[in-house]
Design an enzyme around this catalytic site. Structure first.
Site, short mmCIF file in Angstrom:
data_model
loop_
_atom_site.label_atom_id
_atom_site.label_comp_id
_atom_site.label_asym_id
_atom_site.label_seq_id
_atom_site.Cartn_x
_atom_site.Cartn_y
_atom_site.Cartn_z
N SER A 87 -4.02 -2.60 -0.33
CA SER A 87 -2.98 -3.48 0.21
C SER A 87 -3.60 -4.81 0.62
CB SER A 87 -2.34 -2.80 1.43
OG SER A 87 -1.36 -3.64 1.99
N ALA A 88 -2.87 -5.91 0.43
CA ALA A 88 -3.45 -7.24 0.67
C ALA A 88 -3.42 -7.67 2.13
CB ALA A 88 -2.73 -8.28 -0.18
N HIS A 89 -2.39 -7.24 2.88
CA HIS A 89 -2.22 -7.85 4.22
C HIS A 89 -3.19 -7.30 5.26
CE1 HIS A 89 0.15 -4.78 6.55
NE2 HIS A 89 0.35 -4.30 5.34
N CYS A 97 6.79 4.70 17.81
CA CYS A 97 8.15 4.71 18.34
C CYS A 97 9.07 5.17 17.21
CB CYS A 97 8.53 3.32 18.81
SG CYS A 97 10.09 3.31 19.66
N THR A 106 9.58 -8.35 -12.03
CA THR A 106 8.91 -9.62 -12.31
C THR A 106 7.69 -9.72 -11.41
OG1 THR A 106 11.00 -10.62 -12.93
CG2 THR A 106 9.23 -12.13 -12.26
N GLN A 156 -7.38 0.78 4.26
CA GLN A 156 -8.13 0.26 5.41
C GLN A 156 -9.59 -0.03 5.09
OE1 GLN A 156 -7.08 -0.90 8.19
NE2 GLN A 156 -4.99 -0.12 8.23
N ASN A 210 -6.83 4.95 9.45
CA ASN A 210 -6.34 3.71 10.05
C ASN A 210 -6.20 3.76 11.57
OD1 ASN A 210 -4.25 5.52 8.90
ND2 ASN A 210 -2.89 4.26 10.13
N GLY A 260 0.83 -1.20 0.00
CA GLY A 260 0.00 0.00 0.00
C GLY A 260 0.87 1.25 0.00
N THR A 261 1.97 1.18 0.72
CA THR A 261 2.90 2.31 0.76
C THR A 261 3.39 2.64 -0.65
OG1 THR A 261 3.64 1.69 2.97
CG2 THR A 261 5.14 3.07 1.68
N1 PLP Z 1 -2.31 3.47 4.11
C1 PLP Z 1 -3.00 3.17 5.23
C2 PLP Z 1 -4.25 3.94 5.55
C3 PLP Z 1 -2.55 2.15 6.06
O1 PLP Z 1 -3.23 1.86 7.18
C4 PLP Z 1 -1.37 1.45 5.72
C5 PLP Z 1 -0.81 0.41 6.62
O2 PLP Z 1 -0.87 0.54 7.83
C6 PLP Z 1 -0.70 1.81 4.54
C7 PLP Z 1 -1.21 2.82 3.77
C8 PLP Z 1 0.53 1.10 4.12
O3 PLP Z 1 0.25 -0.17 3.56
P1 PLP Z 1 1.40 -1.29 3.51
O4 PLP Z 1 1.56 -1.80 4.90
O5 PLP Z 1 0.85 -2.32 2.56
O6 PLP Z 1 2.63 -0.63 3.00
#
Ligand code: PLP
Length: 390
Positions: free
Chosen positions: A200-202, A330, A238, A180, A152, A71-72
């Site tokens: 994001s998948a996780h 932190c 890839t 989220q 989030n 997601g980042t």
């Molecule tokens: N954007 C939001 C709102 C999130 O909560 C997060 C992860 O905490 C991210 C982006 C980043 O996603 P990733 O962990 O897949 O890099």
């Protein structure tokens, strides 16, 4: 010991069904999706099908979804890619908010270093971005607005349709971070008027290490990674076929039960809220009560009424088997209060004395009851009356 995981906003466990769907693409169907031979074609077919599935869930076309590493990365791609492209059209101003994820905020700071100007909008007491504030921030140089769908930390859902409409009225591109909200709320890029969207998948019981970005056809955006022609030449690497398969499977499982699971989670959240309200009168509830993700409850200990050290509380909860997150990050060894809570008007001490509970598929009523009992025991030991009020 009873163990309770209430940090599903940080990450979720991989669903066993997702693992099973991915397995053949690690072991047998391991081909490179760019290869011409049968191994490659097998992988390519799975990749295309996964992309098509994700596209369906957000009402996009298959060719508008690009896989990323997280997601980042999707946020970085959207902000850097659009900013660089819009500069060629003489645009150099970006509007975002003070409560975005660091993936957006730090990218905006980077863009400022590259000569772009950025407006960071304030939020109301519930963490919501007000469409009128967006309208007021628009300048002739504005080329991009990036406002998250749901927060989030506190779960507040933003009026993205309204903000997208304002952007459109002014010919400005609109990006939203839906990391989220995806799988928990309906996301429809067409009816919501979205130009770019991050996933994001996780966060949805899928694998770590894969995300996706929706880029509407016709949006001007610079390529993100240089190299091969993967992801239609915009993001070389890839393709991570097993992860893409897992992402699509996770998304389909989320969508199959979205309504019932959302209802179940918001019932659990209401129960948790009521129990906390009854037992701890000095608690403040952060975020919008109505317009909120069903699984996040964020609370602070009012520093004018009680002294609680956020990190001590978290550690004690962990020792008792309860995993939650506090309202601080932190950073280089020092605890910093959450930028989201500060933007919502909480004072620094209150902001650091915060717990974010985030529930998920495995969360039960017993988990909630156990957590509140444990919290009560810990607070009896560590909560102090502030010196000023003695
Ligand atoms: N954007 C939001 C709102 C999130 O909560 C997060 C992860 O905490 C991210 C982006 C980043 O996603 P990733 O962990 O897949 O890099």
């Amino acid at each position: 010991m009873h163990r309770v995981y209430l940090d599903h906003t940080a990450t979720t466990p991989l669903d066993a069904r997702v693992f099973e769907a991915m397995k053949p693409y690690f072991l047998e169907k391991f081909g490179n999706a760019s290869s011409i031979h049968r191994f490659g074609q097998e992988a390519r077919a799975a990749l295309d099908e996964s992309r098509a599935m994700l596209a369906r869930f957000i009402n996009a076309r298959e060719g508008e979804v690009y896989f990323t590493g997280s997601g980042t990365e999707a946020d970085n791609f959207a902000l850097k890619g659009v900013s660089r492209a819009m500069r060629k059209r003489g645009k150099s101003h970006v509007i975002t908010s003070k409560v975005e994820h660091h993936a957006v905020l730090e990218t905006c700071e980077f863009l400022e270093g590259e000569g772009f100007s950025v407006t960071y909008l304030d939020v109301d007491g519930n963490g919501r971005i007000l469409p009128d504030d967006v309208r007021r921030a628009i300048a002739p140089m504005t080329g991009l607005i990036s406002i998250m769908h749901a927060n989030n930390e506190v779960g507040t859902i933003n009026p993205v349709e309204e903000i997208a409409a304002i952007a459109k009225e002014h010919g400005i591109l609109f990006h939203t971070d839906a990391v989220q909200s995806f799988g928990k709320l309906p996301v429809n890029v067409v009816t919501m008027g979205i130009d770019l969207l991050s996933l994001s998948a996780h966060k949805i019981y899928g694998p770590k290490g894969i995300g996706a970005i929706f880029i509407k056809t016709g949006v001007e955006i610079d390529k993100f990674l240089h190299g091969g022609a993967q992801e239609r030449g915009r993001r070389a690497s890839t393709e991570a076929v097993p992860l893409a398969v897992g992402f699509a499977k996770a998304a389909s499982l989320m969508h199959a039960t979205m309504e019932e699971e959302g209802k179940r989670l918001s019932d659990l959240k209401n129960r948790l809220r009521t129990m906390l309200e009854e037992r701890f009168p000095y608690l403040l509830f952060n975020g919008d009560r109505e317009q909120s993700l069903p699984h996040i409850l964020n609370v602070s200990f009012d520093s004018s009424k009680v002294n609680v050290e956020g990190d001590v509380l978290l550690l004690n909860l962990d020792l008792a088997g309860v995993a939650v997150t506090s309202g601080s990050a932190c950073t280089s060894g020092s605890m910093k209060p959450s930028h989201v809570l500060l933007a919502m008007g909480r004072d620094e001490r209150t902001a650091t004395a915060t717990i974010r509970f985030s529930m998920g598929r495995s969360t039960t009523l017993e988990d909630i009851d156990y957590t509140v009992d444990v919290l009560e025991n810990i607070l009896e030991k560590i909560a102090r009356v502030p010196t000023a009020s003695i």
